[in-house]
Scaffold this active site. Structure first.
Site, short mmCIF file in Angstrom:
data_model
loop_
_atom_site.label_atom_id
_atom_site.label_comp_id
_atom_site.label_asym_id
_atom_site.label_seq_id
_atom_site.Cartn_x
_atom_site.Cartn_y
_atom_site.Cartn_z
N HIS A 181 0.82 -1.23 0.00
CA HIS A 181 0.00 0.00 0.00
C HIS A 181 0.85 1.28 0.00
CE1 HIS A 181 -3.67 -2.20 0.40
NE2 HIS A 181 -3.34 -2.73 1.56
N ASP A 223 -2.82 -10.58 -2.10
CA ASP A 223 -3.42 -10.07 -0.87
C ASP A 223 -4.90 -9.75 -1.15
OD1 ASP A 223 -2.41 -8.70 1.90
OD2 ASP A 223 -4.06 -7.54 1.04
N HIS A 225 -6.40 -7.15 -0.44
CA HIS A 225 -6.54 -5.73 -0.78
C HIS A 225 -5.69 -5.37 -2.00
CE1 HIS A 225 -7.26 -6.19 3.60
NE2 HIS A 225 -8.34 -5.52 3.27
N ASP A 310 -5.08 -12.48 4.04
CA ASP A 310 -6.36 -11.90 4.48
C ASP A 310 -7.48 -12.27 3.51
OD1 ASP A 310 -5.03 -10.30 2.65
OD2 ASP A 310 -5.02 -8.51 3.93
ZN ZN Z 1 -4.40 -6.88 2.86
#
Ligand code: ZN
Length: 373
Positions: A181, A223, A225, A310
């Site tokens: 991120h 991931d 995200h 996740d």
């Molecule tokens: Zn994540």
């Protein structure tokens, strides 16, 4: 699998604001302890190698600092290194406290390009985009150790273990904090330095200069995200193909759409595959197959995997229905994809927050990965 770990990654402990409450960040040192324990017990199938960025040779430290400095904003790095001590000195927090943003220079709020504020309370919001990325006493040390694992992993897959070229060996770097991120001038989503960015530049750095052809590097982001930071860094780069399978409409909310396909020379080398929430293995594999086809057609020299767990069915920050046994299938599919089977790979740990499931999920993934070779 050769697995790299550094105890300095355990030092960083901070808080976050989640669901309107201040709490200890879900991204905790226990995540790594769980993984180290599981991987140690799986010896000799997996080999754990403990590195120490804090006692590394001066030459290695210089190389690491050069890599980080060449890929991240100078003022941002200075902020990461100094803001905690500055807040303690000013009496804003105790030594055990964490720095969190108060105000962000958002579009529409500022006239012209905002400058880094002098006010100590304002500064964290200039260098972050959310409230999940507190800066504590040891954050810089751990972030640097995490980036070092990515860089060392890159060096190992280029040069081979112990200096012996062995292209059959892949490397897993137990990076913490995670990286995908971080936009290289903004912290966010528990990420302070972008480890995938550091790894790509390390691969370029360690590749022998007699190889005239520019390296082609594939990044597979698994991931839950979207890896907004990695995407943005390589968005115009035609030599790096970024592909991501992630939760549709989920954090970080403003990136990850299918229409984001790259820019300039990089058009066509960015592939986002958002997947509806509560998707199970079957739907996940359909998207993964699309990603692997495109990455394989790119004919990369190296494969990086941003590996998050996740996506697990019970993860507090994810919303897929992936089970422990599914990770084996996912890894096999990724490792056997046409055009990628013999490509040296570096796996970088990203998210995953169900502590007692992290070890089994990782071992399941690695079993699939190793079987596929
Ligand atoms: Zn994540």
């Amino acid at each position: 699998m050769l697995v790299l770990h550094d105890e300095a990654t355990l030092l960083h402990e901070t808080i976050e604001i989640l669901n309107g409450e201040s709490m200890r960040a879900l991204e905790s040192p226990s995540r790594i302890l769980q993984l180290v324990s599981a991987i140690s017990q799986a010896h000799p199938v997996h080999e754990l190698r403990v590195l120490s960025s804090t006692s590394a040779s001066l030459e290695n430290i210089q190389a690491l600092h050069d890599l980080v400095a060449s890929t991240h904003d100078k003022q941002y790095l200075e902020h990461l290194r100094t803001i905690h001590a500055a807040w303690v000195k000013a009496g804003i927090i105790q030594q055990s406290g964490s720095v969190l943003p108060e105000c962000f220079p958002l579009q529409g709020l500022t006239i012209g390009t905002p400058k880094p504020p002098r006010d100590l309370n304002a500064r964290p919001g200039y260098f972050a985009f959310d409230l999940s990325t507190g800066i504590a006493e040891h954050t810089w040390t751990s972030a640097l150790a995490s980036a070092n694992l990515a860089a060392e992993g890159a060096k190992l897959i280029v040069r081979g273990r112990d200096g012996l070229k062995d292209p059959t060996k892949d490397v897993l770097a137990l990076c913490r904090p995670p990286g995908h991120h971080c936009t290289t001038n903004l912290a966010g989503g528990y990420c302070y330095l972008n480890n995938a960015v550091v790894a790509v530049e390390a691969l370029r750095h360690w590749t022998t200069p007699d190889d005239k052809r520019p390296l082609r590097i594939a990044i597979l982001d698994l991931d839950f995200h979207h890896g907004n930071g990695t995407q943005s860094y390589f968005y115009k780069d035609p030599k790096v193909f970024y592909a991501s399978v992630h939760g549709d409409g989920e954090y970080p909310y403003y990136t990850g759409g299918e229409e984001e396909t790259g820019e300039g020379d990089g058009i066509g080398t960015n592939l986002n595959l958002p997947l509806p929430l509560v998707s199970s293995l079957e739907a996940y594999l359909e998207k993964l197959e699309v990603a692997m086809d495109r990455l394989g057609s790119f004919k990369p020299d190296y494969l990086l995997v941003s590996l998050g767990f996740d996506t697990y069915e019970h993860d507090p920050l994810g919303a897929f229905a992936i089970k422990t046994a599914d990770y084996r299938v996912i890894a096999e599919k990724a490792r056997t994809a046409a055009g990628l089977k013999s490509v040296p790979a570096l796996l970088l740990l990203e998210g995953g927050y169900v502590l007692d499931a992290l070890g089994p999920n990782m071992l399941s993934f690695l079993a699939g990965w190793e079987t596929a070779k």
